[in-house]
Design an enzyme around this catalytic site. Structure first.
Site, short mmCIF file in Angstrom:
data_model
loop_
_atom_site.label_atom_id
_atom_site.label_comp_id
_atom_site.label_asym_id
_atom_site.label_seq_id
_atom_site.Cartn_x
_atom_site.Cartn_y
_atom_site.Cartn_z
N HIS A 161 0.83 -1.22 0.00
CA HIS A 161 0.00 0.00 0.00
C HIS A 161 0.87 1.27 0.00
O HIS A 161 0.44 2.30 0.48
CB HIS A 161 -0.94 0.03 1.20
CG HIS A 161 -1.68 -1.25 1.42
ND1 HIS A 161 -2.89 -1.52 0.81
CD2 HIS A 161 -1.37 -2.37 2.13
CE1 HIS A 161 -3.30 -2.73 1.17
NE2 HIS A 161 -2.38 -3.28 1.96
N SER A 282 14.67 21.94 -15.54
CA SER A 282 13.46 22.68 -15.88
C SER A 282 13.87 24.00 -16.49
O SER A 282 14.88 24.58 -16.12
CB SER A 282 12.65 22.91 -14.60
OG SER A 282 11.82 24.04 -14.75
N LYS A 288 15.61 21.96 -10.36
CA LYS A 288 15.00 20.70 -10.78
C LYS A 288 15.94 19.75 -11.52
O LYS A 288 16.77 20.16 -12.31
CB LYS A 288 13.81 20.98 -11.69
CG LYS A 288 12.67 21.67 -10.98
CD LYS A 288 11.82 20.70 -10.21
CE LYS A 288 10.76 20.15 -11.13
NZ LYS A 288 9.82 19.32 -10.41
N GLU A 295 9.91 8.61 -16.85
CA GLU A 295 8.57 9.17 -17.11
C GLU A 295 8.13 8.88 -18.54
O GLU A 295 6.98 8.52 -18.80
CB GLU A 295 8.58 10.68 -16.87
CG GLU A 295 8.63 11.03 -15.38
CD GLU A 295 8.72 12.53 -15.17
OE1 GLU A 295 7.78 13.24 -15.54
OE2 GLU A 295 9.74 13.00 -14.65
#
Ligand code: ARG
Length: 461
Positions: A161, A282, A288, A295
């Site tokens: 979980h 970024s 970043k 991804e």
């Protein structure tokens, strides 16, 4: 008759030229030219078989092979002129062959149809792609094994979980990925068995009246056998659907790895450092470092499962035998193969550079009361019923939460407050090391077991 379109395929049948838009709409040469090498390979085998059976002369066969060899050189050099007028890769190559060698070129199509030709080309193409995919998959498996070896005893939290559950070793976690990929590799090889069957000889749908030898053609092309039913051979694409289903599972597995890498590289988990070369920054936020490769791989799982749906729907409702619908099989199939090769390659390149932040992993396991089950098991071994042990440990965890301490940081006296069965040796079981070391049966997370699993996996590869 006037008005005959002399350029049209099967032109004699037609009094009118094809509508200009329909010509473009129905053509497949833009994408099926990718199978040119396989088309030529299939044609050389077909001509060789025809001569072997006395249907073509040896001279005709040699002319055909010479012409096709030249065409394959023209294609390799980018000199070949593809024409939409010739509709597809098959007609383009045949037309050029006739330009080059004359009448023998027109004999190549004896005893075959584009229907069995295209089915053969696809199977040859897929056979090759499966090899390339398997090679990338194997590279990735080796990369995972190497990393697992470095981390056979690196402790991290295991989750259910997405909540800390029990301590595990990072090597064990990596070997779970390895197992998924091993099954994927097995599925690919199994799929290959059904891909590697020869359709040629089925002709349009009913076979041919020429005395062909399909075993000869199968042997020449390295197929395991000729297909058993001509109608089935030209019409079914279940082998392509199966390949895309296997590909979908591979992509879903990669998508799950991706999700973990993305989570782990976040500041909140901070378990791993992704190699800079596989991340981007970024344009606006200077701090970043984004895990772009995972991804993108996670995102690309969508297109492959989409391709699976396309092929399934393409097949649905098609009456026997060949239908033009089947021309739609190629783009999803090519896209599936490309996506698999690229994603597996990116992963195989990236995994060796992954750096585990061992301390963060360890501390995270410690913070999550990951050894609570071990304490319950300890009490059971001392004679308590499991449900009662579960209850007693629940109370101990509550004390830990309230006082911000791990179970191993509670004093013996405090622990004995939950059960008189607890003695000094309890601390051997409350440590993360003790917890993982105890799970040493086959399939368990103990470092020695993980080491053995890696060794077994290496032998099997
Ligand atoms: N381009 C066609 C395909 O991809 C080749 C077979 C065409 N056969 C036919 N009878 N129209 O399926």
């Amino acid at each position: 008759m006037t008005n005959i379109n002399t350029e049209k395929l099967s032109s004699a049948r037609f009094a009118e030229a094809t509508d200009a838009f329909v010509e473009v709409f129905t053509a497949s040469v833009d994408f099926d030219q990718r199978m040119a090498a396989q088309d030529i390979q299939g044609s050389i085998a077909h001509a060789t078989m025809l001569a072997y059976c006395g249907i073509l002369t040896e001279q005709e066969r040699d002319d055909i092979i010479r012409g096709l060899t030249q065409i394959s050189e023209e294609i390799a050099k980018g000199e070949f002129v593809w024409s939409i007028k010739q509709e597809d890769v098959h007609m383009n190559i045949e037309a050029r062959l006739t330009d080059l060698i004359g009448i023998a070129g027109k004999k190549l199509h004896t005893g075959r149809s584009r229907n069995d030709q295209v089915a053969t080309d696809i199977r040859l193409y897929m056979r090759h792609e499966i090899q390339v995919i398997t090679a990338q998959l194997t590279r990735l498996q080796h990369a995972i094994l190497n990393l697992a070896e470095q981390h056979f005893d690196t402790i991290m939290p295991g989750f259910t979980h997405l909540q800390v559950a029990q301590p595990i070793t990072f090597g064990h976690h990596l070997m779970a990925w390895f197992e998924m990929l091993s099954r994927d590799a097995e599925r690919l090889q199994d799929c290959l068995k059904r891909v590697n069957v020869l359709p040629l000889g089925a002709a349009a749908l009913a076979g041919t009246s020429y005395p062909i030898d399909r075993y000869k053609t199968a042997e020449l092309l390295g197929f395991s056998r000729p297909s058993a039913n001509s109608l089935d051979s030209v019409s079914d694409r279940d082998f392509a659907i199966e390949f895309t289903a296997v590909g979908s599972l591979i992509m879903i597995h990669l998508s799950r790895f991706s999700e973990e890498l993305i989570l782990w590289s976040s500041a909140q988990f901070d378990f791993i450092d992704m190699p800079d070369a596989f991340c981007t920054g970024s344009s606006i936020m200077p701090q970043k470092k984004n895990p772009d490769v995972p991804e993108l791989v996670r995102g690309k799982s969508g297109r492959v499962t989409g391709n699976l749906m396309s092929l399934l729907m393409l097949m649905k409702s098609q009456p026997l035998a060949y239908n033009k619908d089947n021309q739609e099989d190629k783009e999803p199939l090519f896209d599936t193969a490309d996506t698999l090769i690229n994603c597996l390659r990116a992963y195989a390149d990236m995994i060796p550079h992954l750096r585990a932040k061992k301390d963060n992993m360890y501390n995270s396991a410690k913070r999550g009361f990951a050894t609570a089950t071990d304490l319950a098991d300890y009490l059971v071994r001392k004679g308590m019923a499991f449900r009662d042990a579960h209850e007693a440990v629940g109370l101990a965890v509550r004390l830990g939460v309230d006082t911000n301490r791990d179970l191993s940081e509670l004093s013996l006296e405090e622990l004995q407050g939950f059960s008189v069965l607890i003695t000094e040796d309890v601390f051997d079981y409350l440590t993360l090391e003790g917890s993982v070391a105890a799970r040493k049966h086959i399939g368990g997370t103990a470092p020695e077991t993980v080491k053995a699993a890696i060794a077994t996996a290496r032998l099997a590869m």
